[in-house]
Scaffold this active site. Structure first.
Site: not given
Ligand code: DX5
Ligand code: ZN
Length: 224
Positions: A8, A33, A35, A37, A66, A68, A137, A142-145, A175-177, A197
């Site tokens: 990502s 990927h 994102d 938003m 993606h 959002m 999801m 909304g957020f990475g990490g 996608d996510g974590g 990501g």
């Molecule tokens: C979150 C995004 C993800 C995000 C994943 O809303 O859709 O694509 O970048 O980041 P990580 O892998 O750090 O959870």
């Molecule tokens: Zn994403």
């Protein structure tokens, strides 16, 4: 099929975007990927067309975009013109989902639908046959990490069972974590595209991390 890895870009260093895009080009990753938003559908704003076009300028692999955002149907043509190879819209943002999926196909991109953690996979039963991919999801968008939601495994397995009946070639993206510690179990549950990501970009060597993710087998026991 062998699973795909989609780093990502959200977790890249935006001040060194060309460098990070070229790092992914030279890695074993399959897709970028991307994102998008809007600060309305999700409580965060990432970036829009200028940054996406900058990624496209250097990327040598497909862009997996993606969205959002609310009203994604207003922007499909523009995202395809900006270089999207696949477009993901959220189930929760599309009252006329079938029409939106048709519009994505007509614009020449692969069509994918994303589900928030609370949205049951069963709601896709009557549209699954026409999709190229479903994005599950595994965090609230909304957020990475963020921390991976364990219930995701059950959703993937249920979706894979549905797809076996109506669309056996369906790609299932998570996608996510996502990281080394849950990748094998996600593949075993039926996922075949892993977005990562922070796990990629904060790794001591993103290139080796991506190679390791590519070499994971479903259900393989992982020590970290
Ligand atoms: C979150 C995004 C993800 C995000 C994943 O809303 O859709 O694509 O970048 O980041 P990580 O892998 O750090 O959870
Ligand atoms: Zn994403």
């Amino acid at each position: 099929m062998n699973h795909l890895i989609a780093p990502s870009v959200l977790a890249a260093d935006f001040a060194n975007l060309q460098r990070d895009v070229e790092m992914i080009n030279s890695s074993e990753a399959d897709w970028f990927h991307v994102d998008i938003m809007d600060g309305v559908f999700v409580p965060n704003i990432s970036f829009g067309f200028p940054v996406m076009e900058a990624v496209k300028k250097y990327a040598t692999k497909p862009l997996d975009v993606h969205l959002m955002i609310i009203n994604p149907e207003h922007y499909i043509e523009r995202f395809v013109s900006a270089g999207a190879n696949s477009i993901t819209v959220h189930y929760e943002a599309c009252p006329h989902l079938h029409k939106t999926v048709q519009a994505i196909h007509e614009a020449g991109a692969k069509a994918c639908v994303a589900l928030n953690p609370h949205t049951p996979v069963e709601l896709l039963k009557d549209i699954l046959y026409t999709l190229d991919m479903v994005l599950i999801m595994s965090v609230n968008p909304g957020f990475g990490g963020q921390q991976f939601i364990q219930h995701t495994y059950q959703k993937i397995a249920a979706l894979r069972a549905m797809a076996d009946l109506s669309n056996p070639d369906l790609l299932i993206e998570v996608d996510g974590g996502v990281s080394i510690s849950n990748a094998a179990n996600l593949l075993a549950a039926g996922a075949n595209v892993l977005v990562a990501g922070n796990a990629v970009f904060s790794a001591p060597s993103p290139l080796s991390f991506i190679s390791d993710m590519k070499r994971i087998h479903p259900g393989q026991s992982i020590t970290i």
